[in-house]
Design an enzyme around this catalytic site. Sequence first.
Site, short mmCIF file in Angstrom:
data_model
loop_
_atom_site.label_atom_id
_atom_site.label_comp_id
_atom_site.label_asym_id
_atom_site.label_seq_id
_atom_site.Cartn_x
_atom_site.Cartn_y
_atom_site.Cartn_z
N ARG A 277 -16.01 -7.49 20.28
CA ARG A 277 -15.16 -6.31 19.96
C ARG A 277 -16.21 -5.35 19.62
NH1 ARG A 277 -8.57 -6.86 17.73
NH2 ARG A 277 -9.40 -4.62 18.75
N CYS B 290 -9.85 -2.50 11.33
CA CYS B 290 -9.91 -3.68 12.37
C CYS B 290 -9.17 -3.21 13.14
CB CYS B 290 -9.51 -4.81 11.30
SG CYS B 290 -7.67 -4.47 11.07
#
Length: 305
Positions: A203, A261
Amino acid sequence: MHLASQPPVLVSVGVLASWQGRDHTGPAASPAGFVGREPAPTEETLKILDVRWTPLGSGNGHEEYLRGHIPAAVYVSMGSHLAGHYGPREGRHPLPDPARFGDTVRMLGLNDGDTVVVYDDAHGTSAARAWWLLRHAGVEKVYLLDGGLSAWRAANLPLQAGDVIPRPGRARTTWGQMPVLTMDDAAVLPEDGVLLDARAVERYRGEAEPLDPQAGHIPGAVSAPTADNVDESGHFRRAGDLAERFRALGVDDAGVVGAYCGSGVSAAHQIAALHVAGVPAALYPGSWSAWSNTPGRPVATGEQP
């Protein structure tokens, strides 16, 4: 890095079992980052919160809780209790309204001076959100159960089925006790500090993005997946090992450290690990979900910050 400079973050299964009056052997000394066995809370002042949650919706945390949880544990909902509900530019799990979260704390049965233990079945990645929010709201004695529910099970300790409905508490909350980054703060932090991206490497690189509208990372952020905070059994790595890990990522005593995050949940796990290593750090609650939903914000891809 000063390993004793932060309050304890973790509690071991052995210590929690002893607090519940169960016979369980364990080391007499508490490692850095862990709370000690003594002084033990009373039965009335020990509160346990179950924070089971899956970010991709692949499970039902409450149903799993009902099938079996640590005795006396109260279920906590990520969406209902630990997040606010605003627009996409605030992120998928923005911080809850302070007054509403104070009501949640009391609804969960907490009183001033209680000792609170939070746990999940995901290596602490969701329970850390409760740990961080409670600390942010002024609850001082709140600890993550190291190893979570799997460690409790591995120790052959009992589970309780069904719901636990707490008696409402009277805790007074004081919002703002943990450092927080705004979107603008996160954008400039890499210039004179370290901004850690707690998501999986793919990611960060922009190779995959299952939840948010853009793939990649905040320019200047360093990849630091939360999975590397724990060992193969799901226990936090030793304080010295965590300090070495973060030092290798550029964290030192002089600079400001922040973490983000996908939506501000697993980044709290990063904050917890940093605290175990003796490093205070700030959370960017909106995280990538807010950043990638905001037009004009730059996006970096690849392995480099």
